[in-house]
Design an enzyme around this catalytic site. Structure first.
Site, PDB file in Angstrom:
ATOM      1  N   ARG A 282      -7.658  -7.870 -12.204  1.00  9.70           N
ATOM      2  CA  ARG A 282      -7.006  -7.643 -13.490  1.00  9.70           C
ATOM      3  C   ARG A 282      -5.992  -8.760 -13.744  1.00  9.70           C
ATOM      4  O   ARG A 282      -5.976  -9.375 -14.795  1.00  9.70           O
ATOM      5  CB  ARG A 282      -6.328  -6.258 -13.445  1.00  9.70           C
ATOM      6  CG  ARG A 282      -5.599  -5.888 -14.689  1.00  9.70           C
ATOM      7  CD  ARG A 282      -5.046  -4.487 -14.562  1.00  9.70           C
ATOM      8  NE  ARG A 282      -4.098  -4.361 -13.429  1.00  9.70           N
ATOM      9  CZ  ARG A 282      -3.468  -3.257 -13.111  1.00  9.70           C
ATOM     10  NH1 ARG A 282      -3.690  -2.135 -13.799  1.00  9.70           N
ATOM     11  NH2 ARG A 282      -2.616  -3.213 -12.104  1.00  9.70           N
ATOM     12  N   THR A 283      -5.158  -9.033 -12.737  1.00  6.50           N
ATOM     13  CA  THR A 283      -4.181 -10.120 -12.875  1.00  6.50           C
ATOM     14  C   THR A 283      -4.847 -11.398 -12.346  1.00  6.50           C
ATOM     15  O   THR A 283      -5.009 -11.564 -11.127  1.00  6.50           O
ATOM     16  CB  THR A 283      -2.905  -9.798 -12.056  1.00  6.50           C
ATOM     17  OG1 THR A 283      -2.495  -8.479 -12.387  1.00  6.50           O
ATOM     18  CG2 THR A 283      -1.781 -10.769 -12.316  1.00  6.50           C
TER      19      THR A 283
ATOM     20  N   ALA B 184      -7.365  -7.992  -5.846  1.00  6.41           N
ATOM     21  CA  ALA B 184      -6.799  -9.134  -5.117  1.00  6.41           C
ATOM     22  C   ALA B 184      -5.534  -8.721  -4.375  1.00  6.41           C
ATOM     23  O   ALA B 184      -4.592  -9.491  -4.223  1.00  6.41           O
ATOM     24  CB  ALA B 184      -6.508 -10.272  -6.093  1.00  6.41           C
TER      25      ALA B 184
ATOM     26  N   ASP C 247      -8.885  -4.521   9.609  1.00  2.36           N
ATOM     27  CA  ASP C 247      -9.599  -4.289   8.341  1.00  2.36           C
ATOM     28  C   ASP C 247     -10.734  -5.315   8.213  1.00  2.36           C
ATOM     29  O   ASP C 247     -11.727  -5.060   7.525  1.00  2.36           O
ATOM     30  CB  ASP C 247      -8.649  -4.423   7.135  1.00  2.36           C
ATOM     31  CG  ASP C 247      -7.732  -3.213   7.007  1.00  2.36           C
ATOM     32  OD1 ASP C 247      -8.100  -2.146   7.531  1.00  2.36           O
ATOM     33  OD2 ASP C 247      -6.655  -3.343   6.387  1.00  2.36           O
TER      34      ASP C 247
ATOM     35  N   GLY D 226      -3.852  -6.294  -0.880  1.00  2.00           N
ATOM     36  CA  GLY D 226      -3.845  -6.430   0.573  1.00  2.00           C
ATOM     37  C   GLY D 226      -5.224  -6.302   1.188  1.00  2.00           C
ATOM     38  O   GLY D 226      -5.621  -7.125   2.035  1.00  2.00           O
TER      39      GLY D 226
ATOM     40  N   LYS E 249       2.859  -4.293   6.850  1.00  3.85           N
ATOM     41  CA  LYS E 249       1.841  -5.207   7.389  1.00  3.85           C
ATOM     42  C   LYS E 249       2.296  -6.673   7.349  1.00  3.85           C
ATOM     43  O   LYS E 249       1.997  -7.443   8.253  1.00  3.85           O
ATOM     44  CB  LYS E 249       0.528  -5.052   6.617  1.00  3.85           C
ATOM     45  CG  LYS E 249      -0.193  -3.734   6.915  1.00  3.85           C
ATOM     46  CD  LYS E 249      -1.523  -3.719   6.195  1.00  3.85           C
ATOM     47  CE  LYS E 249      -2.234  -2.390   6.367  1.00  3.85           C
ATOM     48  NZ  LYS E 249      -3.541  -2.362   5.721  1.00  3.85           N
TER      49      LYS E 249
ATOM     50  N   SER F 209      -3.766   8.946  11.988  1.00  2.00           N
ATOM     51  CA  SER F 209      -3.881   8.238  13.269  1.00  2.00           C
ATOM     52  C   SER F 209      -3.409   9.051  14.482  1.00  2.00           C
ATOM     53  O   SER F 209      -4.072   9.000  15.529  1.00  2.00           O
ATOM     54  CB  SER F 209      -3.154   6.904  13.198  1.00  2.00           C
ATOM     55  OG  SER F 209      -3.777   6.099  12.230  1.00  2.00           O
TER      56      SER F 209
HETATM   57  P1  NAP Z   1      -2.828  -3.234  -3.454  1.00  5.49           P
HETATM   58  O1  NAP Z   1      -2.402  -4.372  -2.601  1.00  5.49           O
HETATM   59  O2  NAP Z   1      -1.807  -2.477  -4.207  1.00  5.49           O
HETATM   60  O3  NAP Z   1      -3.905  -3.818  -4.528  1.00  5.49           O
HETATM   61  C1  NAP Z   1      -4.407  -3.003  -5.526  1.00  5.49           C
HETATM   62  C2  NAP Z   1      -5.469  -3.767  -6.324  1.00  5.49           C
HETATM   63  O4  NAP Z   1      -6.007  -2.857  -7.280  1.00  5.49           O
HETATM   64  C3  NAP Z   1      -4.912  -4.966  -7.104  1.00  5.49           C
HETATM   65  O5  NAP Z   1      -5.852  -5.981  -7.116  1.00  5.49           O
HETATM   66  C4  NAP Z   1      -4.726  -4.369  -8.505  1.00  5.49           C
HETATM   67  O6  NAP Z   1      -4.827  -5.334  -9.528  1.00  5.49           O
HETATM   68  C5  NAP Z   1      -5.910  -3.450  -8.587  1.00  5.49           C
HETATM   69  N1  NAP Z   1      -5.716  -2.387  -9.578  1.00  5.49           N
HETATM   70  C6  NAP Z   1      -4.853  -1.350  -9.495  1.00  5.49           C
HETATM   71  N2  NAP Z   1      -4.963  -0.581 -10.603  1.00  5.49           N
HETATM   72  C7  NAP Z   1      -5.907  -1.160 -11.386  1.00  5.49           C
HETATM   73  C8  NAP Z   1      -6.452  -0.845 -12.662  1.00  5.49           C
HETATM   74  N3  NAP Z   1      -6.047   0.239 -13.338  1.00  5.49           N
HETATM   75  N4  NAP Z   1      -7.403  -1.649 -13.172  1.00  5.49           N
HETATM   76  C9  NAP Z   1      -7.842  -2.735 -12.481  1.00  5.49           C
HETATM   77  N5  NAP Z   1      -7.350  -3.099 -11.283  1.00  5.49           N
HETATM   78  C10 NAP Z   1      -6.391  -2.311 -10.732  1.00  5.49           C
HETATM   79  O7  NAP Z   1      -3.641  -2.154  -2.625  1.00  5.49           O
HETATM   80  P2  NAP Z   1      -4.485  -2.380  -1.265  1.00  5.49           P
HETATM   81  O8  NAP Z   1      -3.599  -2.160  -0.105  1.00  5.49           O
HETATM   82  O9  NAP Z   1      -5.235  -3.650  -1.382  1.00  5.49           O
HETATM   83  O10 NAP Z   1      -5.478  -1.123  -1.330  1.00  5.49           O
HETATM   84  C11 NAP Z   1      -6.511  -1.057  -2.310  1.00  5.49           C
HETATM   85  C12 NAP Z   1      -7.421   0.120  -2.018  1.00  5.49           C
HETATM   86  O11 NAP Z   1      -8.054  -0.060  -0.770  1.00  5.49           O
HETATM   87  C13 NAP Z   1      -6.671   1.442  -1.892  1.00  5.49           C
HETATM   88  O12 NAP Z   1      -6.872   2.173  -3.068  1.00  5.49           O
HETATM   89  C14 NAP Z   1      -7.288   2.158  -0.711  1.00  5.49           C
HETATM   90  O13 NAP Z   1      -7.993   3.312  -1.129  1.00  5.49           O
HETATM   91  C15 NAP Z   1      -8.275   1.177  -0.143  1.00  5.49           C
HETATM   92  N6  NAP Z   1      -8.092   1.036   1.322  1.00  5.49           N
HETATM   93  C16 NAP Z   1      -9.132   1.360   2.124  1.00  5.49           C
HETATM   94  C17 NAP Z   1      -9.021   1.231   3.491  1.00  5.49           C
HETATM   95  C18 NAP Z   1     -10.156   1.650   4.357  1.00  5.49           C
HETATM   96  O14 NAP Z   1     -10.074   1.509   5.583  1.00  5.49           O
HETATM   97  N7  NAP Z   1     -11.223   2.136   3.796  1.00  5.49           N
HETATM   98  C19 NAP Z   1      -7.860   0.723   4.057  1.00  5.49           C
HETATM   99  C20 NAP Z   1      -6.801   0.401   3.214  1.00  5.49           C
HETATM  100  C21 NAP Z   1      -6.938   0.552   1.838  1.00  5.49           C
HETATM  101  P3  NAP Z   1      -3.534  -6.185  -9.996  1.00  5.49           P
HETATM  102  O15 NAP Z   1      -3.423  -7.323  -9.025  1.00  5.49           O
HETATM  103  O16 NAP Z   1      -3.878  -6.628 -11.364  1.00  5.49           O
HETATM  104  O17 NAP Z   1      -2.372  -5.254  -9.959  1.00  5.49           O
END
Ligand code: NAP
Length: 515
Positions: free
Chosen positions: A392-393, A369, A345, A371, A305, A251
């Protein structure tokens, strides 16, 4: 005017002279010759260093730091005193004497005598604490200022959290003389970058990354090119990204490049705010109680956040769309100090989809499921998609589905996507993210040619999921597109002007391609 100053600290005369020459190329306003770093310090060496620096017409500070205050060698008091007196005679523009030594007239009187013959040379009286803040900062300043009213007072201390910088800003606001304050360490970076805004007499920058003479110094190149040193004035609007860690954030590069391109009077800084809620709340309280600092808004990312959402709920207004998400990534501060929070987002998810497919009535699978899934689910359900959340959960999927009034399922049943003819699939899990680039949340056999497949993961840009989808002939959207759209929306909210899309895309792509 704040002087951008590079300390030169080498152990031999030759290395010292080489470094003066290489630093001079960057055009610092001042050079600090840290003569205490030299092994065999002689008058001849001192003269050569001063002559070299003067040949570039750069004013100099000569310092021979006492080891009790961070000096590199244990030079005797007599040697240090004689070096400073000789530096005055040789034309130094400033000399730096530690307050602990200045208080002893046997040490300071010869310096004052030498300076009385060279009225253009100014005295800096300094105090350092490398372990903690000076908790009685104002009292220390008053003591030093009373000891010599014409001297420049220098106070360098370690910031334990970013909140330790605010005492420095308060003192600079009330200063009765020229003052240098350096908040050292990663938590003090803010104080270094915004020196011209807050009237700091000097900020110390390193000659290059890895060459810091004190912790937390930013390189002179980054000060000038990344943080717009030459454009910062007392009127400049301040912005920043609140995160922990913050070093990886794209940023500052994105915002400052857009500010440059549009001649916008702003600077955007990294703000390392420790992960706990108390530090976040204290940081925001500090900002709001000092409107004269001119902070106009923040990007907020991991892990703050939710803290930001709760803070703005208590102290300002949350955008309607962000309410069900329960987290914000943007805090704007209006001219009269009102806070508003939003989650861009939401726009980041919806804008690239709207550009290539119909959302209303589309059968949509959100994988994950966490952030990001919350913002994506809010955007898709608001726009009339028929959403199922796979996770997954399962309990988390159920909770989210309850908030957004949609369906949920276990990610173990993902093969349903093909049989049930889903139109849109959005991966919001971290599966496929570097270094696990061979993973995908969706077997290739579940992808249909008429699907739109959107991966929010942006590192790598082309994930396995997107490669598989392209192979099947499906339309694809990568995570950069989401990042770009959310950044453009956030820029608009924070600055009330449009960002340069091309610049943002170039910077993001370059950083991600090189990471
Ligand atoms: P988060 O809150 O930690 O959530 C991660 C999610 O991934 C949960 O639903 C988790 O499932 C699932 N997960 C993790 N490992 C897994 C596995 N081995 N098998 C199946 N499910 C799995 O993360 P977040 O902040 O939402 O971010 C998620 C992704 O979004 C990041 O990897 C990032 O690359 C992307 N992102 C993109 C942007 C963009 O602007 N493009 C912005 C922010 C983030 P459980 O609930 O079962 O743990």
């Amino acid at each position: 005017m704040a002087y951008l100053t590079v300390p030169v600290c080498q152990t031999t005369e030759d290395k010292f002279i080489d470094e003066i020459k290489s630093v001079a190329v960057f055009g610092p306003n001042l050079l600090e010759l840290r003569t205490d770093c030299i092994h065999n310090l002689t008058y001849d060496t001192l003269e050569n260093l001063i002559k070299t620096a003067k040949s570039f017409s750069i004013p100099i500070i000569v310092t021979c730091r006492d080891s009790k205050e961070g000096g590199m060698h244990n030079h005797t008091a007599l040697v240090r005193q004689e070096i400073l007196c000789e530096a005055v005679r040789l034309g130094a523009d400033y000399i730096d004497c530690e307050f602990i030594n200045y208080q002893d007239p046997k040490f300071s009187q010869p310096l004052l005598n030498a300076m009385s013959l060279k009225p253009n040379c100014r005295l800096i009286i300094s105090a350092h604490n490398f372990d903690a803040p000076f908790y009685q900062l104002k009292e220390l300043y008053d003591n030093i200022h009373s000891a010599n009213k014409t001297a420049i007072v220098k106070l360098a201390y370690k910031a334990i959290t970013i909140n330790d910088c605010f005492a420095a800003f308060d003192l600079l606001k009330e200063r009765k003389s020229d003052v240098i304050i350096a908040c050292m360490g990663q938590h003090g970076v803010l104080s270094r970058i915004i020196a011209p805004k807050v009237g700091n007499f000097i900020t110390f920058a390193s000659s290059a990354s890895g060459m810091e003479s004190a912790p937390g110094q930013v390189s002179i190149e980054n000060m000038r090119s990344l943080y717009r040193w030459n454009s910062i004035s007392e009127k400049t609007n301040l912005y920043g990204v609140i995160a922990d860690p913050v070093g990886h954030s794209a940023s500052p590069a994105v915002y400052n490049a857009c500010f440059d391109a549009s001649n916008f009077d702003g600077v955007y800084v990294p703000l390392l705010v420790n992960g706990d809620k108390q530090t976040f709340d204290a940081f925001m309280d500090n900002i709001l109680s000092r409107p004269w600092l001119g902070f106009r808004g923040f990007s907020v990312t991991i892990p703050h956040k939710t803290n930001a959402f709760e803070y703005v709920c208590r102290n300002g207004k949350i955008d309607q769309k962000a309410k069900p998400i329960g987290a914000i990534n943007t805090i704007a501060i209006s001219q009269n100090g009102e806070l508003s929070g939003s989650n861009t987002d939401y726009a980041g998810a919806i804008t690239p989809l709207q550009a290539i497919c119909n959302i209303t009535g589309a059968k949509t699978a959100i994988l994950g499921a966490g952030g990001v899934s919350r913002a994506v689910a809010a955007a898709l359900t608001d726009n009339g998609a028929k959403v199922t959340i796979f996770n997954r959960t399962i309990e988390k999927a159920k909770e989210l589905a309850g908030i957004f009034n949609c369906q949920f399922d276990s990610i173990a049943n993902i093969s349903r996507l093909k049989n049930d003819c889903f139109d849109i699939v959005i991966n919001c899990t971290s599966l496929g993210m570097s270094p696990n680039i061979d993973k995908s949340p969706l077997p290739e056999s579940c992808i249909l040619p008429n699907m739109t497949v959107f991966d929010t993961v942006y590192n790598p840009i082309e994930t396995k999921l997107l490669k598989d989808a392209a192979k099947e002939g499906a339309k694809t959207i990568n995570g950069i597109e989401m990042f770009l759209e959310q950044a453009i929306e956030q820029y608009r909210i924070l600055t009330e002007s449009d960002a340069d899309r091309k610049i943002i895309k170039e910077i993001l792509t370059k950083r991600l391609t090189n990471s």
